[in-house]
Design a protein around this motif. Sequence first.
Motif, PDB file in Angstrom:
ATOM      1  N   ALA A  75       0.832  -1.201   0.000  1.00 36.09           N
ATOM      2  CA  ALA A  75       0.000   0.000   0.000  1.00 36.09           C
ATOM      3  C   ALA A  75       0.871   1.257   0.000  1.00 36.09           C
ATOM      4  CB  ALA A  75      -0.917   0.002   1.217  1.00 36.09           C
ATOM      5  N   HIS A  76       0.477   2.239  -0.802  1.00 31.42           N
ATOM      6  CA  HIS A  76       1.137   3.547  -0.886  1.00 31.42           C
ATOM      7  C   HIS A  76       2.551   3.459  -1.448  1.00 31.42           C
ATOM      8  CE1 HIS A  76      -2.120   5.368   1.486  1.00 31.42           C
ATOM      9  NE2 HIS A  76      -2.058   4.286   2.249  1.00 31.42           N
ATOM     10  N   ALA A  77       2.941   2.317  -1.987  1.00 29.63           N
ATOM     11  CA  ALA A  77       4.257   2.194  -2.608  1.00 29.63           C
ATOM     12  C   ALA A  77       4.219   2.796  -4.015  1.00 29.63           C
ATOM     13  CB  ALA A  77       4.687   0.736  -2.667  1.00 29.63           C
ATOM     14  N   MET A  78       5.395   3.079  -4.550  1.00 23.52           N
ATOM     15  CA  MET A  78       5.497   3.629  -5.899  1.00 23.52           C
ATOM     16  C   MET A  78       6.621   2.925  -6.648  1.00 23.52           C
ATOM     17  SD  MET A  78       6.414   7.519  -7.152  1.00 23.52           S
ATOM     18  CE  MET A  78       4.873   8.214  -6.557  1.00 23.52           C
ATOM     19  N   LEU A  79       6.305   2.444  -7.859  1.00 31.22           N
ATOM     20  CA  LEU A  79       7.308   1.856  -8.733  1.00 31.22           C
ATOM     21  C   LEU A  79       7.546   2.815  -9.889  1.00 31.22           C
ATOM     22  CD1 LEU A  79       9.089  -0.570  -9.570  1.00 31.22           C
ATOM     23  CD2 LEU A  79       7.098  -1.469 -10.803  1.00 31.22           C
ATOM     24  N   GLY A  80       8.791   3.257 -10.057  1.00 26.38           N
ATOM     25  CA  GLY A  80       9.113   4.216 -11.098  1.00 26.38           C
ATOM     26  C   GLY A  80       8.981   3.643 -12.496  1.00 26.38           C
ATOM     27  N   GLY A  81       8.933   4.527 -13.472  1.00 22.57           N
ATOM     28  CA  GLY A  81       8.748   4.107 -14.856  1.00 22.57           C
ATOM     29  C   GLY A  81       9.910   3.281 -15.391  1.00 22.57           C
ATOM     30  N   ALA A  82       9.594   2.414 -16.350  1.00 24.87           N
ATOM     31  CA  ALA A  82      10.581   1.577 -17.034  1.00 24.87           C
ATOM     32  C   ALA A  82      11.406   0.736 -16.056  1.00 24.87           C
ATOM     33  CB  ALA A  82      11.493   2.428 -17.912  1.00 24.87           C
ATOM     34  N   GLY A  87       3.479  11.524  -1.616  1.00 27.45           N
ATOM     35  CA  GLY A  87       2.206  10.817  -1.731  1.00 27.45           C
ATOM     36  C   GLY A  87       1.500  10.692  -0.399  1.00 27.45           C
ATOM     37  N   LEU A  88       2.262  10.438   0.663  1.00 26.85           N
ATOM     38  CA  LEU A  88       1.666  10.307   1.990  1.00 26.85           C
ATOM     39  C   LEU A  88       1.110  11.643   2.479  1.00 26.85           C
ATOM     40  CD1 LEU A  88       4.236   7.920   3.710  1.00 26.85           C
ATOM     41  CD2 LEU A  88       2.108   7.342   2.556  1.00 26.85           C
ATOM     42  N   GLY A 124      -2.942  12.741   3.558  1.00 34.10           N
ATOM     43  CA  GLY A 124      -3.298  13.144   4.904  1.00 34.10           C
ATOM     44  C   GLY A 124      -2.521  12.493   6.019  1.00 34.10           C
ATOM     45  N   PHE A 125      -1.397  11.823   5.722  1.00 33.80           N
ATOM     46  CA  PHE A 125      -0.577  11.264   6.793  1.00 33.80           C
ATOM     47  C   PHE A 125       0.062  12.392   7.596  1.00 33.80           C
ATOM     48  CE2 PHE A 125      -1.275   7.526   4.396  1.00 33.80           C
ATOM     49  CZ  PHE A 125      -0.865   6.427   5.140  1.00 33.80           C
ATOM     50  N   SER A 126       0.100  12.220   8.886  1.00 37.24           N
ATOM     51  CA  SER A 126       0.650  13.259   9.759  1.00 37.24           C
ATOM     52  C   SER A 126       2.174  13.297   9.643  1.00 37.24           C
ATOM     53  CB  SER A 126       0.266  12.985  11.211  1.00 37.24           C
ATOM     54  OG  SER A 126       0.949  11.835  11.695  1.00 37.24           O
ATOM     55  N   ALA A 127       2.742  14.427  10.082  1.00 41.16           N
ATOM     56  CA  ALA A 127       4.196  14.560  10.101  1.00 41.16           C
ATOM     57  C   ALA A 127       4.833  13.496  10.983  1.00 41.16           C
ATOM     58  CB  ALA A 127       4.578  15.961  10.576  1.00 41.16           C
TER      59      ALA A 127
END
Length: 262
Positions: A163-170, A197-198, A202-205
Motif C-alpha cells: 500500500a502507498h508504494a510507488m514503482l518508477g517508470g521503465a 504521496g503520503l 493526509g498522513f501526519s508529520a
Amino acid sequence: MTTIHPTAIVEPGAQLHETVEVAPYAIIGAHVKIGARTRIGSHTVVEGHTTLGEDNVIGHYASIGGQPQDMKYRGEPTQLVIGDRNTIREFTTLHTGTTQDRGVTTIGNDNWIMAYVHIGHDCYLGSNIIMSSNAQLAGHVQVDDHAIIGGMSGVHQFVRIGAHAMLGGASALVQDIPPFVIAAGNKAEPHGINVEGLRRRGFSAEAISTLRSAYRLLYKNGLTLEEAKVQLRELERQGGDGDAPVKLLTDFVDASQRGIIR
C-alpha cells in the motif's frame, strides 16, 4: 434504458443494467454482468465470466475477461471481477484467473488504469491504484491500495506491491515492494519513502517521520533482514500516531514470500 449501438453485439445471457452504454462494434459475451452506468468503449470485447460493477469507464479496443495466458489453462470457467468507478483506458488487457490459484482476477474500486496496461491472470488489485501506460503485471501479482506503477514497468509473477508504494517508470520488479516505499530501476531498488504521496493522502508529520525511521532500519543501518524485523517491531511498540503504518510495513515484510527488494 440501456443504450446499445446497433453495430454492437450483446450475446444472449449477458446481464446489463438498464443504464449501461455500449459503443459501436463492441462485443459483450454471454456470461458477462455489467452494473449501472458503466460505459463500454467502441470495438471493446468483454468476454468470459466477467463481472463489472457500477460507474466504470472502459476505453476503446480494450480486451476484458480474455482467457489467461497460462499453458495449463484448459478452458475452466474462471472469473474476472471488477469493482466500481474504475477507469480502464484504450487497448488494455485484463484476463480471468486459473484453477491453480483462486480462479479469479480481482480489481477493486476507483482505480486509474491507463492505455496498453496488461493485468495477468489471478492478479489482485485493491483500490485507488494508478497504473501508467504500458505497465505490465504477470500472473498472481498483488497490488495494495494507493500504489502507483510507472509506465513501461514490468512486474514478475507472484510479486506483491504494498500500500502507498510507488514503482518508477521503465522498472523491472522481481521482488516485493514494502508499503510506503519508492522503488525504481532494472532491477528495481528502494529509493526512500513516498513522502509526497503520503502528505497528499493526509498522513501526519509524526507518521511520516516514524516511517522514515523504519526505512532506515530496513535499508540504511547495515542490519540483516532478521535484525531489522526485530528493530521494526520495537519501533512499532513505541506507539504514537506513527505506529499503525509501521505495523503495516512490518507485517508485510514478515509475510513476504518472494522477499523484499534490497
